[in-house]
Write an enzyme that holds these catalytic residues in place. Structure first.
Site, mmCIF file in Angstrom:
data_model
loop_
_atom_site.group_PDB
_atom_site.id
_atom_site.type_symbol
_atom_site.label_atom_id
_atom_site.label_comp_id
_atom_site.label_asym_id
_atom_site.label_seq_id
_atom_site.Cartn_x
_atom_site.Cartn_y
_atom_site.Cartn_z
ATOM 1 N N HIS A 156 -6.423 1.662 1.648
ATOM 2 C CA HIS A 156 -5.619 2.847 1.952
ATOM 3 C C HIS A 156 -6.029 3.483 3.278
ATOM 4 C CE1 HIS A 156 -3.532 2.595 -1.752
ATOM 5 N NE2 HIS A 156 -4.471 3.104 -2.525
ATOM 6 N N ASP A 210 0.877 -1.165 0.000
ATOM 7 C CA ASP A 210 0.000 0.000 0.000
ATOM 8 C C ASP A 210 0.916 1.217 0.000
ATOM 9 O OD1 ASP A 210 -1.689 2.112 0.431
ATOM 10 O OD2 ASP A 210 -2.260 1.540 2.465
ATOM 11 N N HIS A 211 1.006 1.917 -1.129
ATOM 12 C CA HIS A 211 2.001 2.979 -1.239
ATOM 13 C C HIS A 211 1.756 4.114 -0.258
ATOM 14 C CE1 HIS A 211 -1.128 4.604 -3.951
ATOM 15 N NE2 HIS A 211 -0.626 5.783 -3.653
#
Length: 498
Positions: free
Chosen positions: A240, A177-178
């Site tokens: 996110h 998950d960036h």
């Protein structure tokens, strides 16, 4: 820091949008920063129908880095990086070209090396690629990065985890998950646990609500096929915003090593109360059903706002308000912690910014480069005791050498090479989130229309937060690294706001 061991990095989906915008530019920035291993090779891969030559892949990489990279494709570093690139198509029934490309890459490094597979492919292809890696032996001495979404509900998440764990031990699985690779999100740990002014008040006794707000101005950007099967809740909230919630709400870990850190995040996800349909607003922007590839009677939500509770000793009774959606008024990434107000009867009642948005707040903007602000009341100079809102802020921009910073994908790819899972999600954590989402997924509320460029469906999103209001400060209000006053609410900071 310790340099990673020599690696062969295989990018599945190497010609896709993610590879061109993030992965190839990110890998080259790591190379330019001297953070890739001394010996590395990068193998691009797609199904045979999309195959290309080694030179074709190098040209694609050059164009991607030139268009989207912070480090431009010139000089000796680019020449070395370009020479590391090769291509090997892979179909489950014909893995030969990929096997040959990986074998050649390892031989050029002097023998077997560590392997890192990045699955930048649709979830529907995960099973076949994981099976290919297991059947061919490529999974030996290897780690795998898995892109979102991690399933679409609890049953599919469990099935996906079983498929992956049949080939890769959980210690070698990196669910990426960036958002969690952002400097400003990582800084939440430092803000909370390294500062005595914050941690003692980071609980239900001092915080009345928490907001995690990630509106987007972007529309579908040609991703209708993906979005129709996903929607805002699965695309953004699960993978996110709730991940960020885990960082905000976790207990202090005994250390910042991977296992203690992930243990505390998992406890937050396990403590999530079931998300009730009545605590969710689903929206769809006007004109969505006219987009190419969208069903004319689509009920897919392009907007989701919800109230979530963490049922533990630290947070019981504190609502967490989450919001994200497409084609909204601004693109922002903000966490707001509303502090409980002291009695103010000794002061005049005609305070500016009257009511909900006058209260003390801690605001964390985790967009790049990000900033942190504290909003409070102070006396206006003069003979009368008149209060004015003021803001103290710290911003990453200009505060440190920004060239030292890594973007989310860059940081996480480096961590995966090093075998550090601190900022990656466990199978159990994902399953806890899907379990808490079950009632909502079984009986979702109907989508409500909203205008492009608005903040979502009204009055539903304001009613969802009552007695609080959405707070999204205008960046112009906050001059990072300075102290100043701010008279009045920011655009969208009251009522409907964003």
């Amino acid at each position: 820091m310790t340099a990673p061991d020599d690696h062969v990095i295989v990018l599945f989906g190497a010609t896709g949008d993610l590879a061109k915008r993030k992965l190839l530019p990110g890998l080259f920035h790591l190379a330019a920063a001297g953070l890739l291993p001394d010996g590395y090779r990068i193998v691009g891969s797609t199904p045979a129908r999309s195959a290309m030559s080694h030179d074709g892949f190098r040209t694609l990489a050059h164009d991607a880095v030139a268009a989207f990279g912070r480090s431009k494709p010139t000089g000796p570093v680019w020449k070395t990086f370009e020479e590391s690139l090769s291509f090997g198509a892979a179909d489950p029934e014909d893995p030969g070209p990929l096997l040959a490309a990986v074998r050649a890459a390892e031989e050029s490094l002097g023998g077997p090396s560590r392997r890192l597979f990045h699955l930048a492919i649709p979830p529907s292809a995960f099973g076949s690629i994981i099976g290919l890696l297991g059947d061919t032996g490529l999974a030996e001495n290897a780690k795998v990065i898995v892109e979102k979404p991690f399933g679409t509900d609890l049953a599919s998440a469990r099935a996906l985890n079983e498929t992956i764990n049949a080939v890769f031990d959980e210690s070698r699985v990196f669910r990426i998950d960036h958002f969690l690779g952002k400097e400003s999100v990582d800084n939440i740990l430092a803000l909370r646990f390294a500062n005595g002014m914050f941690e003692p008040s980071w609980n239900r006794d001092h915080i009345s609500y928490v907001q995690i707000d990630v509106p987007e101005t972007l529309g579908l950007e040609g991703r209708a096929h993906f979005y129709e099967g996903t929607g805002a809740f699965r695309d953004m909230i699960v993978t996110h915003l709730i991940q960020v919630l885990g960082i905000v709400a976790m207990e202090p870990p005994v250390s910042l090593a991977a296992e203690p850190l992930r243990d505390e995040k998992d406890k937050v996800f396990e403590a999530l109360r079931p998300i009730e349909p009545g605590d969710v607003v689903r929206g769809q922007y006007e004109g969505y059903r006219d987009e190419p590839g969208v069903a004319p009677d689509s009920t897919t939500e392009t907007f989701a706002a919800l109230r979530v509770e963490v049922d533990n000793w630290r947070w019981a009774g504190v609502p967490f308000h989450l919001r994200s959606g497409k084609n909204l008024a601004q693109g922002r990434q903000v966490i707001t912690l509303g502090l409980r107000e002291p009695p103010l009867r000794m002061f005049p009642t005609d305070l500016p910014d009257q009511g909900k948005n006058r209260a003390n707040k801690i605001v964390i903007d985790f967009g790049d480069p990000g900033w942190i602000a504290a909003r409070f009341l102070t006396k206006e100079p003069g003979p009368a005791m008149r209060l004015e809102p003021a803001t103290m802020a710290f911003g990453y921009a200009g505060s440190f050498c920004e060239e030292n910073g890594l973007e989310g994908y860059e940081r996480l790819i480096l961590d995966a090479m090093l075998g550090d899972q601190s900022l990656f999600t466990r199978a159990s954590g994902i399953e806890h989130i899907w379990a808490a989402s079950a009632r909502l997924l079984e009986d979702p509320p109907p989508v409500q229309p909203y205008a492009r460029g608005s903040w979502g469906p009204e009055p539903a999103i304001s009613e969802l937060l009552a007695p609080y209001a959405w707070h999204l400060p205008d960046p112009a209000e906050v001059s990072p690294g300075t102290f100043g006053t701010s008279s009045g609410a920011s655009p969208g900071a009251s009522g409907t706001g964003g």
